[in-house]
Design a protein around this motif. Structure first.
Motif, PDB file in Angstrom:
ATOM      1  N   LEU A  17      13.521  10.658   8.451  1.00  0.00           N
ATOM      2  CA  LEU A  17      13.955   9.281   8.697  1.00  0.00           C
ATOM      3  C   LEU A  17      13.009   8.522   9.624  1.00  0.00           C
ATOM      4  O   LEU A  17      12.828   7.321   9.488  1.00  0.00           O
ATOM      5  N   GLY A  18      12.412   9.231  10.581  1.00  0.00           N
ATOM      6  CA  GLY A  18      11.545   8.575  11.547  1.00  0.00           C
ATOM      7  C   GLY A  18      10.183   8.191  11.002  1.00  0.00           C
ATOM      8  O   GLY A  18       9.416   7.492  11.675  1.00  0.00           O
ATOM      9  N   CYS A  19       9.858   8.636   9.770  1.00  0.00           N
ATOM     10  CA  CYS A  19       8.516   8.394   9.216  1.00  0.00           C
ATOM     11  C   CYS A  19       8.498   7.288   8.165  1.00  0.00           C
ATOM     12  O   CYS A  19       7.438   6.982   7.615  1.00  0.00           O
ATOM     13  N   VAL A  20       9.641   6.693   7.845  1.00  0.00           N
ATOM     14  CA  VAL A  20       9.638   5.633   6.825  1.00  0.00           C
ATOM     15  C   VAL A  20       9.040   4.364   7.442  1.00  0.00           C
ATOM     16  O   VAL A  20       9.175   4.128   8.643  1.00  0.00           O
ATOM     17  N   PRO A  21       8.365   3.542   6.626  1.00  0.00           N
ATOM     18  CA  PRO A  21       7.689   2.359   7.175  1.00  0.00           C
ATOM     19  C   PRO A  21       8.597   1.446   8.014  1.00  0.00           C
ATOM     20  O   PRO A  21       8.136   0.886   9.018  1.00  0.00           O
ATOM     21  N   PHE A  56      13.762  16.899   3.456  1.00  0.00           N
ATOM     22  CA  PHE A  56      12.925  16.678   4.635  1.00  0.00           C
ATOM     23  C   PHE A  56      11.571  17.370   4.455  1.00  0.00           C
ATOM     24  O   PHE A  56      10.510  16.769   4.585  1.00  0.00           O
ATOM     25  N   ARG A  57      11.625  18.637   4.095  1.00  0.00           N
ATOM     26  CA  ARG A  57      10.400  19.423   3.924  1.00  0.00           C
ATOM     27  C   ARG A  57       9.582  18.908   2.735  1.00  0.00           C
ATOM     28  O   ARG A  57       8.352  18.847   2.797  1.00  0.00           O
ATOM     29  N   MET A  58      10.277  18.530   1.657  1.00  0.00           N
ATOM     30  CA  MET A  58       9.572  18.003   0.473  1.00  0.00           C
ATOM     31  C   MET A  58       8.761  16.760   0.843  1.00  0.00           C
ATOM     32  O   MET A  58       7.604  16.617   0.459  1.00  0.00           O
ATOM     33  N   HIS A  59       9.401  15.843   1.578  1.00  0.00           N
ATOM     34  CA  HIS A  59       8.704  14.613   1.983  1.00  0.00           C
ATOM     35  C   HIS A  59       7.578  14.887   2.980  1.00  0.00           C
ATOM     36  O   HIS A  59       6.528  14.267   2.916  1.00  0.00           O
ATOM     37  N   MET A  60       7.850  15.794   3.937  1.00  0.00           N
ATOM     38  CA  MET A  60       6.868  16.027   4.999  1.00  0.00           C
ATOM     39  C   MET A  60       5.542  16.537   4.447  1.00  0.00           C
ATOM     40  O   MET A  60       4.490  16.265   5.008  1.00  0.00           O
ATOM     41  N   ASN A  61       5.586  17.230   3.316  1.00  0.00           N
ATOM     42  CA  ASN A  61       4.341  17.693   2.692  1.00  0.00           C
ATOM     43  C   ASN A  61       3.379  16.532   2.488  1.00  0.00           C
ATOM     44  O   ASN A  61       2.231  16.585   2.904  1.00  0.00           O
ATOM     45  N   PHE A  62       3.872  15.461   1.814  1.00  0.00           N
ATOM     46  CA  PHE A  62       2.936  14.366   1.524  1.00  0.00           C
ATOM     47  C   PHE A  62       2.858  13.339   2.652  1.00  0.00           C
ATOM     48  O   PHE A  62       1.921  12.542   2.704  1.00  0.00           O
ATOM     49  N   ILE A  63       3.794  13.382   3.592  1.00  0.00           N
ATOM     50  CA  ILE A  63       3.673  12.501   4.763  1.00  0.00           C
ATOM     51  C   ILE A  63       2.607  13.065   5.716  1.00  0.00           C
ATOM     52  O   ILE A  63       1.793  12.331   6.265  1.00  0.00           O
ATOM     53  N   SER A  64       2.582  14.390   5.870  1.00  0.00           N
ATOM     54  CA  SER A  64       1.593  15.033   6.754  1.00  0.00           C
ATOM     55  C   SER A  64       0.194  14.988   6.155  1.00  0.00           C
ATOM     56  O   SER A  64      -0.786  14.878   6.876  1.00  0.00           O
ATOM     57  N   ASN A  65       0.115  15.097   4.831  1.00  0.00           N
ATOM     58  CA  ASN A  65      -1.213  15.151   4.203  1.00  0.00           C
ATOM     59  C   ASN A  65      -1.211  14.345   2.902  1.00  0.00           C
ATOM     60  O   ASN A  65      -1.259  14.906   1.803  1.00  0.00           O
ATOM     61  N   PRO A  66      -1.149  13.009   3.027  1.00  0.00           N
ATOM     62  CA  PRO A  66      -1.020  12.186   1.815  1.00  0.00           C
ATOM     63  C   PRO A  66      -2.181  12.379   0.833  1.00  0.00           C
ATOM     64  O   PRO A  66      -1.973  12.411  -0.378  1.00  0.00           O
ATOM     65  N   PHE A  78      -2.408  10.249  -2.467  1.00  0.00           N
ATOM     66  CA  PHE A  78      -2.019   8.982  -1.827  1.00  0.00           C
ATOM     67  C   PHE A  78      -3.096   8.540  -0.837  1.00  0.00           C
ATOM     68  O   PHE A  78      -3.709   9.385  -0.177  1.00  0.00           O
ATOM     69  N   VAL A  79      -3.277   7.222  -0.695  1.00  0.00           N
ATOM     70  CA  VAL A  79      -4.176   6.748   0.360  1.00  0.00           C
ATOM     71  C   VAL A  79      -3.439   6.655   1.697  1.00  0.00           C
ATOM     72  O   VAL A  79      -4.041   6.748   2.756  1.00  0.00           O
ATOM     73  N   THR A  80      -2.112   6.475   1.636  1.00  0.00           N
ATOM     74  CA  THR A  80      -1.331   6.361   2.874  1.00  0.00           C
ATOM     75  C   THR A  80       0.112   6.780   2.659  1.00  0.00           C
ATOM     76  O   THR A  80       0.656   6.610   1.570  1.00  0.00           O
ATOM     77  N   SER A  81       0.705   7.334   3.727  1.00  0.00           N
ATOM     78  CA  SER A  81       2.147   7.595   3.695  1.00  0.00           C
ATOM     79  C   SER A  81       2.829   6.771   4.788  1.00  0.00           C
ATOM     80  O   SER A  81       4.005   6.951   5.059  1.00  0.00           O
ATOM     81  N   LYS A  82       2.067   5.875   5.420  1.00  0.00           N
ATOM     82  CA  LYS A  82       2.648   5.070   6.505  1.00  0.00           C
ATOM     83  C   LYS A  82       2.962   3.649   6.059  1.00  0.00           C
ATOM     84  O   LYS A  82       3.969   3.072   6.460  1.00  0.00           O
ATOM     85  N   ILE A  83       2.092   3.078   5.236  1.00  0.00           N
ATOM     86  CA  ILE A  83       2.258   1.675   4.839  1.00  0.00           C
ATOM     87  C   ILE A  83       2.998   1.630   3.507  1.00  0.00           C
ATOM     88  O   ILE A  83       2.631   2.323   2.557  1.00  0.00           O
ATOM     89  N   ALA A 142       2.799   6.525  -0.906  1.00  0.00           N
ATOM     90  CA  ALA A 142       3.960   7.426  -0.878  1.00  0.00           C
ATOM     91  C   ALA A 142       5.263   6.629  -0.809  1.00  0.00           C
ATOM     92  O   ALA A 142       6.286   7.052  -1.339  1.00  0.00           O
ATOM     93  N   PHE A 143       5.212   5.465  -0.144  1.00  0.00           N
ATOM     94  CA  PHE A 143       6.415   4.630  -0.048  1.00  0.00           C
ATOM     95  C   PHE A 143       6.248   3.349  -0.849  1.00  0.00           C
ATOM     96  O   PHE A 143       5.230   2.669  -0.759  1.00  0.00           O
ATOM     97  N   TRP A 144       7.287   3.039  -1.610  1.00  0.00           N
ATOM     98  CA  TRP A 144       7.289   1.805  -2.395  1.00  0.00           C
ATOM     99  C   TRP A 144       7.669   0.624  -1.503  1.00  0.00           C
ATOM    100  O   TRP A 144       6.952  -0.361  -1.420  1.00  0.00           O
ATOM    101  N   ASP A 145       8.812   0.727  -0.809  1.00  0.00           N
ATOM    102  CA  ASP A 145       9.223  -0.330   0.117  1.00  0.00           C
ATOM    103  C   ASP A 145       9.446   0.301   1.491  1.00  0.00           C
ATOM    104  O   ASP A 145       9.047   1.439   1.729  1.00  0.00           O
TER     105      ASP A 145
END
Length: 362
Positions: free
Chosen positions: A219-223, A272-282, A287-292, A320-323
């Motif tokens: 939850l803390g990593c969503v844009p 949580f773990r599924m998302h963290m894979n591509f959030i930690s290493n997009p 992916f070019v980004t998992s933050k924006i 990684a994130f659409w909105d």
């Protein structure tokens, strides 16, 4: 003689079609915006995804009420079990044979608790979704008879996704929210889990026998949370703590429910773990980004809603994130692949491929 023969052939074909219909497993979906396929389009609510650029990559290129640029997690699971996407329960098209495919009861904005998402006004809270599930069974029963209806429900694959909004749109919605004054975070999580247990027990009472239960993502990593709480793009600590308290307790609760029932009815999916894979290493996932976010405005495109005036990335597959809250279709595909084939650290006690193989033998 000729007409009798033709009649027999037709009867044979009809029987074969009916057999195939019975074989195709119904798919039923409960939960929030991560899995809503358009119920909120039929409601007077602000939690909706019914305007451009939502649906920009959907086959029709139109918004459908899915909080995605294209397909969402239920659509992709339907693809894998070889059935049409389930229609929203409130859709006027959900009649006749469409009922046998299943139904999607999910509604953006809802949580485990009734007071979650109150700011969105009319949304289908979880116990209302369960009421609709009963209504759905009555409608299927009128179509195929009570025995077949019960079989359809018992053999259905079910997905439920709840919990994220109880933090984002309740406990942490405003500083000193009513729930944060009432409970410390650890106590709130214990309360949420005890309430969620009642929801799952009720699903079981209503005939559910194969239920995928997803934990919350990071939850803390969503844009949206990065925009609000992050100085240098690091995930918001307090929301990450909430997810890391909630998910292991949800996994334990699912396990204890299965022990009580004496069967693996509920399957825990570690989102949580599924998302963290591509959030930690997009980059490892293309992916070019998992933050924006692809669509939005403000820092990280995480402020406000995705609308026609928002910034919009030209290639959704690079994000990684659409909105501000929801994964892109590409990210959803990665998640569904892990739901299908993931090891026990993601899917416990088994993954979806194992469930499908097991259930095809019974």
């Amino acid at each position: 003689m000729h007409t009798i023969f033709v009649s027999w052939v037709l009867l044979g074909l009809l029987a074969a079609c009916a057999g195939r219909q019975a074989e195709a497993r119904a798919f039923l979906v409960f939960g929030d915006s991560l899995v809503d396929s358009g119920n909120n389009d039929y409601l007077a609510t602000t939690a909706r995804a019914d305007s451009y650029p939502y649906g920009i990559d959907y086959p029709t290129r139109r918004p459908t009420g899915r909080f995605s640029n294209g397909l969402n997690i239920p659509d992709l699971i339907s693809e894998h079990i070889g059935s049409e996407p389930t229609l929203p329960y409130l859709s006027p098209q959900l009649t006749g044979q469409n009922l046998l495919v299943g139904a999607n009861f999910a509604s953006a904005g809802i949580g485990i608790l009734n007071d979650t998402g109150f700011q969105f006004l009319n949304i289908i809270r979880i116990y209302k979704q369960l009421e609709y599930f009963q209504q759905y069974q009555t409608r299927v029963s009128a179509l195929v008879g009570p025995e077949q209806a019960q079989r359809l429900v018992n053999e259905a694959l079910i997905l439920i996704t709840l919990g994220g909004n109880d933090f984002v749109n309740n406990y942490y919605l405003v500083p000193f929210s009513a729930r944060s004054r009432q409970f410390s975070l650890p106590d709130y999580v214990v309360y949420l889990i005890s309430e969620y247990r009642k929801v799952l027990a009720r699903l079981y009472e209503l005939g559910a026998r194969r239920v995928l239960v997803t934990g919350t993502g990071p939850l803390g990593c969503v844009p949206a949370e990065l925009a609000q709480r992050s100085r240098r793009g690091e995930c918001a600590v307090e929301l990450q703590r909430a997810a890391s308290l909630f998910n292991p307790q949800l996994a334990d609760m699912v396990n204890s429910l299965n022990n009580q029932i004496g069967s693996d009815v509920f399957i825990y999916a570690d989102a949580f773990r599924m998302h963290m894979n591509f959030i930690s290493n997009p980059q490892a996932y293309g992916f070019v980004t998992s933050k924006i976010a692809c669509c939005g405005q403000g820092p990280y495109n995480g402020v406000g809603l995705c609308t026609i005036v928002s910034n919009l990335c030209p290639n959704r597959d690079l994000y990684a994130f659409w909105d501000s809250f929801h994964p892109s279709e590409k990210a959803n595909r990665i998640i569904v692949q892990i739901i299908l084939t993931g090891s026990n650290e993601y899917m416990n006690p088994m993954n979806l491929s194992t469930i499908l193989a097991l259930d095809s033998k019974t």
